[in-house]
Design an enzyme around this catalytic site. Structure first.
Site, PDB file in Angstrom:
ATOM      1  N   LEU A  19      -1.537   1.506   0.776  1.00  0.00           N
ATOM      2  CA  LEU A  19      -1.556   1.341  -0.683  1.00  0.00           C
ATOM      3  C   LEU A  19      -0.191   1.673  -1.258  1.00  0.00           C
ATOM      4  CD1 LEU A  19      -4.988   2.569  -2.079  1.00  0.00           C
ATOM      5  CD2 LEU A  19      -3.962   0.317  -2.237  1.00  0.00           C
ATOM      6  N   HIS A  20       0.811   0.925  -0.848  1.00  0.00           N
ATOM      7  CA  HIS A  20       2.167   1.065  -1.362  1.00  0.00           C
ATOM      8  C   HIS A  20       2.637  -0.300  -1.819  1.00  0.00           C
ATOM      9  CE1 HIS A  20       2.478   5.149   0.144  1.00  0.00           C
ATOM     10  NE2 HIS A  20       1.928   4.725   1.260  1.00  0.00           N
ATOM     11  N   ALA A  21       3.559  -0.332  -2.733  1.00  0.00           N
ATOM     12  CA  ALA A  21       4.195  -1.554  -3.208  1.00  0.00           C
ATOM     13  C   ALA A  21       3.193  -2.590  -3.699  1.00  0.00           C
ATOM     14  CB  ALA A  21       5.111  -2.110  -2.131  1.00  0.00           C
ATOM     15  N   PRO A  32       0.325  -4.123  -2.443  1.00  0.00           N
ATOM     16  CA  PRO A  32      -1.125  -3.863  -2.466  1.00  0.00           C
ATOM     17  C   PRO A  32      -1.532  -2.852  -3.537  1.00  0.00           C
ATOM     18  CG  PRO A  32      -0.314  -3.791  -0.217  1.00  0.00           C
ATOM     19  CD  PRO A  32       0.878  -3.881  -1.115  1.00  0.00           C
TER      20      PRO A  32
END
Length: 131
Positions: A56-58, A60
């Site tokens: 759950l980075h950038a 997404p």
């Protein structure tokens, strides 16, 4: 020896009595109930394994937060065994440090809770295509 008036200084007996009385109080935890469920609290939630390689980075995370804000339901997300954060906050979602393969719990409460969970689960279980 002068005694102070009782209203200014409490005697040791009064002090001990107030401690004993206060320990008799019981504290209750209140929760909201749903009349259609027979009084039980209903908050749909799911535990999902994160598929995107970035977790759950950038991209997404931004898609996840954007989707959460599109729904009327109040949504929360967190690692499966930890506390939840507001799913509509980019800072809170990226601060979780969720990686690919982690299990996360998503919870929603509101009129479109199931729809919100479906859409959020879709984001978490779909690999991100490299463009």
């Amino acid at each position: 020896e002068k005694k102070r008036p009782k209203d200014v200084r409490r005697s040791q007996e009064d002090y001990e009595g107030s401690i004993n009385r206060s320990s008799q109080y019981q504290y209750r935890v209140y929760s909201f109930t749903c009349p259609r469920s027979g009084g039980a609290r209903v908050m749909p939630e799911r535990i999902v394994t994160v598929v995107p390689t970035d977790g759950l980075h950038a991209r997404p995370a931004s898609q996840f937060v954007e989707t959460a804000t599109e729904h009327e339901a109040d949504t929360q997300v967190g690692l499966a065994d930890e506390s939840l954060v507001n799913a509509e906050s980019m800072l809170a979602v990226t601060g979780l440090g969720v990686s690919a393969g982690d299990e996360v719990r998503i919870r929603a409460e509101g009129s479109d809770a199931q729809s919100a969970l479906d859409d959020l689960e879709q984001i978490l279980t779909t690999p991100v295509s490299k463009s």
